[in-house]
Design a protein around this motif. Structure first.
Motif, PDB file in Angstrom:
ATOM      1  N   SER A 102       0.850  -1.182   0.000  1.00  0.00           N
ATOM      2  CA  SER A 102       0.000   0.000   0.000  1.00  0.00           C
ATOM      3  C   SER A 102       0.894   1.243   0.000  1.00  0.00           C
ATOM      4  CB  SER A 102      -0.921   0.015   1.217  1.00  0.00           C
ATOM      5  OG  SER A 102      -0.187   0.349   2.383  1.00  0.00           O
ATOM      6  N   LEU A 103       0.305   2.366  -0.311  1.00  0.00           N
ATOM      7  CA  LEU A 103       1.054   3.621  -0.297  1.00  0.00           C
ATOM      8  C   LEU A 103       1.500   3.976   1.114  1.00  0.00           C
ATOM      9  CD1 LEU A 103      -1.049   5.687  -2.875  1.00  0.00           C
ATOM     10  CD2 LEU A 103       1.101   4.452  -3.253  1.00  0.00           C
ATOM     11  N   GLU A 104       0.878   3.336   2.117  1.00  0.00           N
ATOM     12  CA  GLU A 104       1.256   3.538   3.520  1.00  0.00           C
ATOM     13  C   GLU A 104       2.301   2.533   3.981  1.00  0.00           C
ATOM     14  OE1 GLU A 104       0.182   6.112   5.368  1.00  0.00           O
ATOM     15  OE2 GLU A 104      -0.941   6.785   3.614  1.00  0.00           O
ATOM     16  N   GLU A 161      -8.728  -5.449  -0.959  1.00  0.00           N
ATOM     17  CA  GLU A 161      -8.450  -5.688   0.459  1.00  0.00           C
ATOM     18  C   GLU A 161      -8.623  -4.360   1.170  1.00  0.00           C
ATOM     19  OE1 GLU A 161      -8.126  -7.937   3.339  1.00  0.00           O
ATOM     20  OE2 GLU A 161      -7.450  -9.060   1.587  1.00  0.00           O
ATOM     21  N   TYR A 162      -8.415  -4.371   2.476  1.00  0.00           N
ATOM     22  CA  TYR A 162      -8.480  -3.139   3.254  1.00  0.00           C
ATOM     23  C   TYR A 162      -7.148  -2.959   3.975  1.00  0.00           C
ATOM     24  CZ  TYR A 162     -10.259   0.609   6.175  1.00  0.00           C
ATOM     25  OH  TYR A 162     -10.450   1.822   6.778  1.00  0.00           O
ATOM     26  N   ASP A 163      -6.582  -1.767   3.868  1.00  0.00           N
ATOM     27  CA  ASP A 163      -5.319  -1.443   4.534  1.00  0.00           C
ATOM     28  C   ASP A 163      -5.636  -0.824   5.900  1.00  0.00           C
ATOM     29  OD1 ASP A 163      -2.788  -0.675   5.318  1.00  0.00           O
ATOM     30  OD2 ASP A 163      -2.561   0.875   3.789  1.00  0.00           O
ATOM     31  N   GLU A 164      -5.437  -1.636   6.954  1.00  0.00           N
ATOM     32  CA  GLU A 164      -5.725  -1.172   8.312  1.00  0.00           C
ATOM     33  C   GLU A 164      -4.843   0.021   8.697  1.00  0.00           C
ATOM     34  OE1 GLU A 164      -8.121  -2.275  10.309  1.00  0.00           O
ATOM     35  OE2 GLU A 164      -8.762  -3.917   9.014  1.00  0.00           O
ATOM     36  N   MET A 189      -6.946  -1.772  -4.091  1.00  0.00           N
ATOM     37  CA  MET A 189      -7.490  -2.608  -5.152  1.00  0.00           C
ATOM     38  C   MET A 189      -6.554  -2.659  -6.357  1.00  0.00           C
ATOM     39  SD  MET A 189     -11.290  -2.415  -6.626  1.00  0.00           S
ATOM     40  CE  MET A 189     -11.568  -2.462  -8.359  1.00  0.00           C
ATOM     41  N   ILE A 190      -6.510  -3.836  -6.977  1.00  0.00           N
ATOM     42  CA  ILE A 190      -5.849  -4.025  -8.268  1.00  0.00           C
ATOM     43  C   ILE A 190      -6.942  -4.458  -9.231  1.00  0.00           C
ATOM     44  CG2 ILE A 190      -4.145  -5.334  -9.599  1.00  0.00           C
ATOM     45  CD1 ILE A 190      -2.750  -5.970  -6.914  1.00  0.00           C
ATOM     46  N   SER A 191      -7.024  -3.805 -10.374  1.00  0.00           N
ATOM     47  CA  SER A 191      -8.012  -4.185 -11.378  1.00  0.00           C
ATOM     48  C   SER A 191      -7.447  -3.928 -12.774  1.00  0.00           C
ATOM     49  CB  SER A 191      -9.316  -3.403 -11.189  1.00  0.00           C
ATOM     50  OG  SER A 191      -9.087  -2.013 -11.313  1.00  0.00           O
TER      51      SER A 191
END
Length: 166
Positions: free
Chosen positions: A126-128, A144-147, A154-156
């Motif tokens: 993630s960018l985080e 997914e969700y980045d806690e 998301m990848i699409s």
């Protein structure tokens, strides 16, 4: 001898650095694609699997290659050899600008690779900075969700192309 660079792109939402699990030169990553015979143009019916770990001796001369395959239509032998050190991860910046990232270089003799198949064994972050491993892209997407970053990722729209490289 013709070299083909496998390039990938995707829409990366809040993600960056999409690449095979062990990096672009991952010895265990399976590259799946169809082959087109350079002599008769016949396309293989099933995908061919090539990995850096699997090598076979060349039938003539010294050295090894990653694949030797006979065309079922014309009987001609062809080889595919993977060339390490040319791949880079797909970054968020490349994704946002619609650019393709080079993944792996293939030295092909007698065959042309076509129709790359995305499968499992990818990683992205993630960018985080949260790392997502063993990502399966066989369905063409991942969410997914980045806690840590408290945002969805998301990848699409995953796509691949093979470009001739001199």
């Amino acid at each position: 001898m013709v070299n083909f660079m496998l390039k990938i792109t995707a829409e990366l939402d809040n993600l960056t650095n999409l690449q095979p699990q062990g990096g672009c030169d991952d010895a265990d990553f399976s590259y799946l694609f169809k082959l087109k015979c350079g002599r008769c143009g016949e396309l293989t019916q099933r995908e061919t699997c090539v990995t850096l770990n699997d090598t076979v001796p060349l039938p003539v001369g010294k050295g090894t290659t990653h694949l030797i395959q006979k065309c079922k239509f014309c009987g001609r032998d062809g080889t595919v050899t993977m060339v390490q050190g040319r791949g880079t991860p797909l970054t968020n910046l490349e994704s946002q600008s619609g650019k393709y990232a080079p993944l792996m270089l293939f030295d092909c003799r007698g065959y042309e690779p076509v129709d790359f198949v995305f499968n499992d064994g990818w990683k992205v972050e993630s960018l985080e900075g949260t790392k997502f491993e063993n990502v399966d892209l066989s369905s063409g997407e991942f969410d997914e969700y980045d806690e840590k970053g408290q945002c969805p990722v998301m990848i699409s729209n995953v796509r691949a192309t093979f470009d001739v490289v001199k």
